[in-house]
Design a protein around this motif. Structure first.
Motif, mmCIF file in Angstrom:
data_model
loop_
_atom_site.group_PDB
_atom_site.id
_atom_site.type_symbol
_atom_site.label_atom_id
_atom_site.label_comp_id
_atom_site.label_asym_id
_atom_site.label_seq_id
_atom_site.Cartn_x
_atom_site.Cartn_y
_atom_site.Cartn_z
ATOM 1 N N MET A 263 112.623 -21.531 147.154
ATOM 2 C CA MET A 263 114.110 -20.821 147.258
ATOM 3 C C MET A 263 114.988 -21.923 147.785
ATOM 4 S SD MET A 263 115.261 -17.058 149.047
ATOM 5 C CE MET A 263 114.960 -17.915 150.820
ATOM 6 N N ASP A 264 114.601 -22.743 148.812
ATOM 7 C CA ASP A 264 115.708 -23.824 149.243
ATOM 8 C C ASP A 264 115.801 -24.770 148.382
ATOM 9 O OD1 ASP A 264 112.826 -24.326 149.562
ATOM 10 O OD2 ASP A 264 112.829 -24.842 151.660
ATOM 11 N N PHE A 265 114.808 -25.060 147.433
ATOM 12 C CA PHE A 265 114.977 -26.103 146.622
ATOM 13 C C PHE A 265 116.108 -25.369 145.358
ATOM 14 C CE2 PHE A 265 113.941 -28.004 142.452
ATOM 15 C CZ PHE A 265 114.207 -29.327 142.449
ATOM 16 N N ARG A 266 115.925 -24.227 144.916
ATOM 17 C CA ARG A 266 117.030 -23.594 144.086
ATOM 18 C C ARG A 266 118.186 -23.590 144.527
ATOM 19 N NH1 ARG A 266 112.496 -20.224 143.754
ATOM 20 N NH2 ARG A 266 113.511 -18.484 144.662
ATOM 21 N N GLY A 267 118.173 -23.329 146.060
ATOM 22 C CA GLY A 267 119.570 -23.383 146.724
ATOM 23 C C GLY A 267 120.359 -24.689 146.661
ATOM 24 N N LYS A 268 119.551 -25.537 147.047
ATOM 25 C CA LYS A 268 120.058 -26.984 146.726
ATOM 26 C C LYS A 268 120.635 -27.539 145.479
ATOM 27 C CE LYS A 268 121.078 -31.141 148.402
ATOM 28 N NZ LYS A 268 121.956 -31.126 149.457
ATOM 29 N N LEU A 270 121.863 -25.086 143.210
ATOM 30 C CA LEU A 270 123.063 -24.259 143.118
ATOM 31 C C LEU A 270 124.261 -24.945 143.724
ATOM 32 C CD1 LEU A 270 121.116 -20.695 143.172
ATOM 33 C CD2 LEU A 270 122.445 -21.676 141.478
ATOM 34 N N GLU A 271 123.844 -25.549 145.099
ATOM 35 C CA GLU A 271 124.809 -26.150 145.865
ATOM 36 C C GLU A 271 125.620 -27.125 145.117
ATOM 37 O OE1 GLU A 271 124.378 -29.332 149.169
ATOM 38 O OE2 GLU A 271 123.408 -27.539 149.756
ATOM 39 N N ARG A 272 124.995 -27.873 144.221
ATOM 40 C CA ARG A 272 125.712 -29.100 143.465
ATOM 41 C C ARG A 272 126.628 -28.657 142.509
ATOM 42 N NH1 ARG A 272 126.015 -31.411 147.427
ATOM 43 N NH2 ARG A 272 126.752 -33.195 146.331
ATOM 44 N N GLY A 273 126.461 -27.180 142.021
ATOM 45 C CA GLY A 273 127.436 -26.751 141.038
ATOM 46 C C GLY A 273 127.220 -27.429 139.691
ATOM 47 N N SER A 274 128.267 -27.897 139.257
ATOM 48 C CA SER A 274 128.458 -28.386 137.587
ATOM 49 C C SER A 274 127.956 -29.844 137.619
ATOM 50 C CB SER A 274 129.751 -28.207 137.306
ATOM 51 O OG SER A 274 130.921 -28.984 137.926
ATOM 52 N N GLU A 287 116.776 -19.577 135.172
ATOM 53 C CA GLU A 287 117.075 -18.768 136.439
ATOM 54 C C GLU A 287 118.171 -19.347 137.283
ATOM 55 O OE1 GLU A 287 114.612 -18.122 140.930
ATOM 56 O OE2 GLU A 287 113.734 -19.137 139.216
ATOM 57 N N ILE A 288 118.503 -20.546 137.267
ATOM 58 C CA ILE A 288 119.684 -21.213 137.769
ATOM 59 C C ILE A 288 120.744 -20.838 137.054
ATOM 60 C CG2 ILE A 288 120.874 -23.348 138.040
ATOM 61 C CD1 ILE A 288 118.642 -22.728 140.264
ATOM 62 N N ARG A 289 120.441 -20.723 135.594
ATOM 63 C CA ARG A 289 121.890 -20.313 134.876
ATOM 64 C C ARG A 289 122.186 -18.988 134.809
ATOM 65 N NH1 ARG A 289 122.621 -17.339 130.360
ATOM 66 N NH2 ARG A 289 120.383 -16.910 130.364
ATOM 67 N N GLU A 290 121.133 -17.741 135.369
ATOM 68 C CA GLU A 290 121.263 -16.690 135.474
ATOM 69 C C GLU A 290 122.160 -16.513 136.887
ATOM 70 O OE1 GLU A 290 117.883 -14.561 135.137
ATOM 71 O OE2 GLU A 290 117.583 -14.780 133.106
ATOM 72 N N SER A 295 127.451 -15.323 139.690
ATOM 73 C CA SER A 295 128.498 -15.641 140.461
ATOM 74 C C SER A 295 129.746 -15.806 139.946
ATOM 75 C CB SER A 295 128.257 -17.260 141.092
ATOM 76 O OG SER A 295 126.831 -17.399 141.761
ATOM 77 N N VAL A 296 129.763 -16.175 138.566
ATOM 78 C CA VAL A 296 130.994 -16.088 137.898
ATOM 79 C C VAL A 296 131.387 -14.782 137.806
ATOM 80 C CG1 VAL A 296 132.027 -16.543 135.549
ATOM 81 C CG2 VAL A 296 130.508 -18.332 136.623
#
Length: 308
Positions: A263-268, A270-274, A287-290, A295-296
Motif C-alpha cells: 500500500m505504501d508503494f502504491r501511495g508513492k 499515486l503521489e507523483r500523479g501524471s 489498480e493505479i488507473r482505477e 479521484s477524478v
C-alpha cells in the motif's frame, strides 16, 4: 589540552566528511583543512591524536581507514556509509549537527523537518532489543477509539516518512508493525526471547518499499515510466535499492524495480500523479488507473453540485 566529548564527536564527523569528500588525502593536507575550519579553534591536530581518533572512528562507525603507499588516508569500505544503516544515519546526523553548531548565526534562517516520536519509548525499545526481552505495549490505531495491549519481541526499528516504526513478533510468529507515536504505554518485561543472530532489518525489508511487508503480495518485477524532470529526480533519489534504469528517451525514462507492491508503494506512485506511470505488471497498472479514475470522479461530483 583535552577535548570535551561533544567536541570529539564533532571532530569525528568532520574527519569522516573530509575523508569522504577529499580522500585519499595526506595528514598534512588534512591538518591544513582542519586549521582552516572553525571547529579547530586555531589548534592544529597532532598525528598521535589523529591516530587515536582513527581507531575510535573505525570502531564507532564500523569503517576501515587505510593509508596507501603515498601516505594518503582514505575510507576503504565507504560503501557502508551510503546504505540505510545505523552508522550512516549517525554519521549523517553528526555531520549536520556539526555544521549547524558551527554557524549558530544562521539558525533562524534554517527550518528542520519535525519527526513526531516519543523519545522515551524509543529508548525503552532499543534497551529491550539489546537485552532481548519482550515488551508490553498499549497501542491505539487511528481507526479505533479504543486501545489494545500487545506483548511482542522487539525485532526491528525503522525510521520512515518522518515516523519511527517498531516491528514486533508475537508468540504465534506474527509480525506486527507499530508507529511509536501511537503507543500510549510501554513496559519492559523480564521474558527473554531467542532471535537468529543472522536476522537483520535490511534483509527483512529487502523487497519492501517502506515499512509495510504485505505477505499477500509477492515481490515482483515492476517497470515505471518517469516523465520530464521526474526522471532526474528518480535518478537522484531512488525508490528502492533494486532500482535500475532500463530505457531512456527524450521525454521519459523507464526504471525497473523488484519489490512487493504494498500500500505504501502504491501511495508513492499515486503521489507523483501524471509524472509517473506503471508499465508492468498489468494488474498494478490497472489498480493505479482505477484509483486515479475514482479521484477524478470525486471532482466531477463537486462540479455537478456547483451547477445545480
Amino acid at each position: 589540552r583535552s577535548m570535551k566529548p561533544l567536541l570529539i564527536l564533532k571532530t569525528y564527523a568532520w574527519l569522516i566528511k573530509t575523508l569522504r569528500e577529499y580522500g585519499p588525502i595526506t595528514f598534512k593536507e588534512l591538518n591544513a583543512m582542519w586549521n582552516d575550519d572553525r571547529l579547530s579553534e586555531g589548534n592544529s591536530m597532532v598525528r598521535q591524536t589523529y591516530a587515536r581518533y582513527k581507531r575510535d572512528m573505525e570502531e564507532f562507525f564500523n569503517i576501515t581507514i587505510r593509508c596507501d603507499s603515498q601516505n594518503r588516508y582514505y575510507i576503504e569500505n565507504e560503501r557502508s556509509l551510503n546504505q540505510d544503516s545505523v552508522p550512516n544515519w549517525m554519521m549523517s546526523s553528526m555531520t549536520v549537527n556539526t555544521t549547524l553548531a558551527n554557524y549558530k548565526e544562521v539558525h533562524s534562517r534554517i527550518i528542520m523537518e519535525n519527526i513526531p516520536s516519543s523519545g522515551i519509548y524509543l529508548n525503552d525499545i532499543v534497551a529491550a532489543m539489546g537485552k532481548r526481552v519482550k515488551i508490553d505495549l498499549t497501542y491505539q490505531r487511528y481507526i479505533y477509539t479504543w486501545s489494545r495491549q500487545h506483548r511482542v519481541a522487539p525485532y526491528y526499528l525503522k525510521l520512515y516518512n518522518r515516523r519511527w516504526y517498531l516491528l514486533g513478533m508475537k508468540d504465534d510468529g506474527t509480525m506486527l508493525t507499530f508507529a511509536l507515536d501511537r503507543i500510549t504505554a510501554l513496559v519492559i518485561t523480564d521474558e527473554e526471547f531467542e532471535m537468529d543472530k543472522n536476522c537483520s532489518a535490511s534483509d527483512y525489508f529487502m523487497d519492501c518499499y517502506g515499512v509495510m511487508k504485505d505477505e499477500t503480495k509477492p515481490a515482483e518485477r515492476i517497470v515505471l515510466r518517469a516523465y520530464g524532470t521526474e526522471a532526474n529526480c528518480m535518478r537522484d533519489l531512488k525508490l528502492h535499492p533494486s532500482q535500475k534504469e532500463i530505457a531512456t528517451d527524450d521525454d521519459y525514462s523507464d526504471v525497473e524495480l523488484y519489490l512487493r507492491p504494498s500500500m505504501d508503494f502504491r501511495g508513492k506512485i499515486l503521489e507523483r500523479g501524471s509524472r509517473l506511470k506503471v508499465m508492468e505488471p498489468q494488474h498494478l497498472a490497472e489498480e493505479i488507473r482505477e484509483i486515479h479514475t475514482e479521484s477524478v470522479n470525486l471532482y466531477k461530483k463537486d462540479e455537478d453540485c456547483s451547477e445545480v
